[in-house]
Design an enzyme around this catalytic site. Structure first.
Site, PDB file in Angstrom:
ATOM      1  N   CYS A 171     -33.507  54.840  58.730  1.00 18.56           N
ATOM      2  CA  CYS A 171     -34.298  55.399  57.630  1.00 18.56           C
ATOM      3  C   CYS A 171     -34.775  54.341  56.633  1.00 18.56           C
ATOM      4  CB  CYS A 171     -33.484  56.465  56.910  1.00 18.56           C
ATOM      5  SG  CYS A 171     -32.835  57.706  58.043  1.00 18.56           S
ATOM      6  N   HIS A 312     -33.834  57.235  47.481  1.00 13.91           N
ATOM      7  CA  HIS A 312     -33.693  57.636  48.883  1.00 13.91           C
ATOM      8  C   HIS A 312     -33.418  59.134  48.932  1.00 13.91           C
ATOM      9  CE1 HIS A 312     -33.172  57.096  53.102  1.00 13.91           C
ATOM     10  NE2 HIS A 312     -31.913  57.452  53.099  1.00 13.91           N
ATOM     11  N   GLU A 323     -25.794  57.031  46.144  1.00  8.52           N
ATOM     12  CA  GLU A 323     -26.954  56.404  45.515  1.00  8.52           C
ATOM     13  C   GLU A 323     -26.857  56.475  44.004  1.00  8.52           C
ATOM     14  OE1 GLU A 323     -31.797  56.097  45.912  1.00  8.52           O
ATOM     15  OE2 GLU A 323     -30.783  57.847  46.761  1.00  8.52           O
ATOM     16  N   LYS A 344     -38.428  63.442  48.688  1.00  8.99           N
ATOM     17  CA  LYS A 344     -37.961  64.140  49.883  1.00  8.99           C
ATOM     18  C   LYS A 344     -37.706  65.617  49.606  1.00  8.99           C
ATOM     19  CE  LYS A 344     -35.781  60.250  52.377  1.00  8.99           C
ATOM     20  NZ  LYS A 344     -35.978  59.153  51.409  1.00  8.99           N
ATOM     21  N   HIS A 349     -37.210  64.535  55.046  1.00  7.09           N
ATOM     22  CA  HIS A 349     -36.844  63.152  55.350  1.00  7.09           C
ATOM     23  C   HIS A 349     -37.653  62.683  56.557  1.00  7.09           C
ATOM     24  CE1 HIS A 349     -34.900  59.462  55.818  1.00  7.09           C
ATOM     25  NE2 HIS A 349     -33.625  59.825  55.775  1.00  7.09           N
ATOM     26  N   PHE A 408     -28.662  54.769  58.564  1.00  6.12           N
ATOM     27  CA  PHE A 408     -27.473  54.689  59.409  1.00  6.12           C
ATOM     28  C   PHE A 408     -27.276  53.247  59.866  1.00  6.12           C
ATOM     29  CE2 PHE A 408     -27.762  59.355  61.052  1.00  6.12           C
ATOM     30  CZ  PHE A 408     -27.282  59.810  59.843  1.00  6.12           C
TER      31      PHE A 408
END
Length: 424
Positions: A171, A312, A323, A344, A349, A408
């Site tokens: 991502c 994010h 975050e 988002k 996403h 990830f």
């Protein structure tokens, strides 16, 4: 001495719109692009129905409107088509010629981040192999599937003869694409780069893979628009989306010589690894904190100079808390004064495309003096206690905006943009 990098073009294909103006208007109105996906709603696989039927699908996309010659379309998976369309928008906004000559092309390149690549043609081609035999596998299978054919096709289209590759970092891919492109210009290796991210992995296999990891929102099939709710206490997972976001980057003097309209300056880039876990963020968002600090250090700005962070903000319980913790540790007391929003909440996403699309939104927030909201924010979470610009866009002139992307594998990437007041 490092060279300065500026933004001169923007392009976007997204669940909230297939042009910069359309997508930006949707964001400011708080309109979600998330809805029921008919293909998933009606699907039965091995006698079972899918447990998640919502997503941020791109709607009304017509590849023929963007790609010439039209015969090339069948050689391109949807993620490549999205990249071509967003790239054309950004290229035209930048006022560049239809195709560079070889001399200019030697100093121009493209880096487009992609997460999963052409998942659908890969699976369809395997079905063809099993059902119809080896000789029936299409010669277009590999070119339509591999990630680097997003930048590869753009390089062919515009004669970009410098760097041409695709970072694959989950991502954070789109943000890495832009950051690495900026480094090529900053270090003197190129004068112009077309960069960003593209993704179209909305296939039941990807859906079920994320679902088995307990990463997706499962509680809002009945109310798709309310499903993505970053930083809200009731959040329970992300919503899968698709799209592309690309920007044109140029060396400052190169842009000025050709009379380009300078939209923003890219002043900082951070890239770190958690080295912690394959999916979970490091404790307290430590890796994300270091990436934000790297971007600030490269830009040579103080934490207090940053006005807005496009977070994010995936709407997963662990990510949003990590975050928030990372922002507080990176910015100290200034964290409480920052505006932090997650677009988002409206797009879902977009995986490898997320960083590219959110970089476009960050530049627009500087240009338009408006911060997009985090919609669906109704129940504050004591562990997420920053100013998330809840539900309503906020008109405010800002000087510096940050865009965060984490993926990830513990990969983190951060961009820092500034209004071009120090240039004009």
């Amino acid at each position: 001495m490092f060279r300065r990098v500026v933004v001169t073009g923007l392009g976007i294909i997204s669940p909230v719109g297939n042009s910069v103006d359309e997508a930006w208007s949707s964001l400011l109105e708080g309109q979600s692009g998330i809805d029921t996906v008919a293909e998933w709603q009606d699907a039965q696989i091995a006698g079972e129905r899918l447990h998640v039927t919502i997503g941020g699908a791109v709607k009304g996309f017509v590849p023929e409107a963007w790609i010439e010659p039209k015969k090339d379309i069948r050689r391109m998976d949807r993620f490549i088509q999205f990249a071509m369309a967003a790239g054309k928008q950004a290229w035209q906004m930048a006022g560049l010629p239809d195709r560079l000559d070889d001399q200019a092309g030697d100093r121009a390149g493209t880096i487009i981040g992609v997460g999963l690549g052409g998942l659908r043609p890969m699976l369809d081609s395997y079905d063809t192999l099993c059902e119809r035999g080896p000789k029936r596998v299409s010669a277009f299978f590999i070119p339509s599937t591999i990630a680097n054919l997003a930048p590869g096709n753009l390089a062919i289209r515009y004669n970009l003869r410098n760097a041409n590759f695709a970072p694959v970092s989950a991502c954070a891919s789109g943000t890495h694409g832009i950051g690495e492109a900026a480094m090529h210009i900053r270090d003197g290796r190129a004068d112009l780069m077309l960069a960003g991210g593209a993704e179209s992995a909305m296939h039941p296999l990807a859906l079920c893979g994320f679902l088995s990891m307990h990463a997706l929102c499962t509680s809002k099939n009945h109310d798709p628009k309310a499903s993505s709710r970053p930083f809200d206490r009731e959040r329970d997972g992300f919503v899968m989306g698709e799209g592309a976001g690309l920007i044109v980057l140029e060396e400052l003097e190169h842009a000025k010589r050709r009379g380009a309209n300078i939209l923003a300056e890219l002043i900082g880039y951070g890239s770190t690894s958690d080295a912690y876990h394959i999916t979970a963020p490091s404790e307290g968002g430590e890796g994300a904190h270091r990436a934000m600090r790297q971007a600030l250090q490269m830009a040579q700005v103080n934490p207090e100079d940053v006005d807005y962070i496009n977070a994010h903000g995936t709407s997963t319980p662990y990510n949003d808390k990590a975050e928030t913790d990372a922002i507080k540790s990176a910015f100290g007391d200034h964290a409480k004064k920052l505006m932090v929003s997650s677009t988002k909440s409206m797009t879902g996403h977009l995986l490898g495309a997320a960083g590219g699309v959110e970089a476009v939104f960050s530049v627009l927030s500087l240009m338009k003096a408006v911060v997009p909201p985090t919609i669906n924010y109704t129940t504050p979470d004591p562990e997420c206690d920053l100013d998330y610009v809840p539900n309503v866009a906020r008109e405010q002139r800002i000087q510096v905006a940050m865009s965060n992307s984490f993926g990830f594998g513990g990969t983190n990437a951060v961009l820092l943009f500034r209004r071009p007041i120090h240039i004009l």
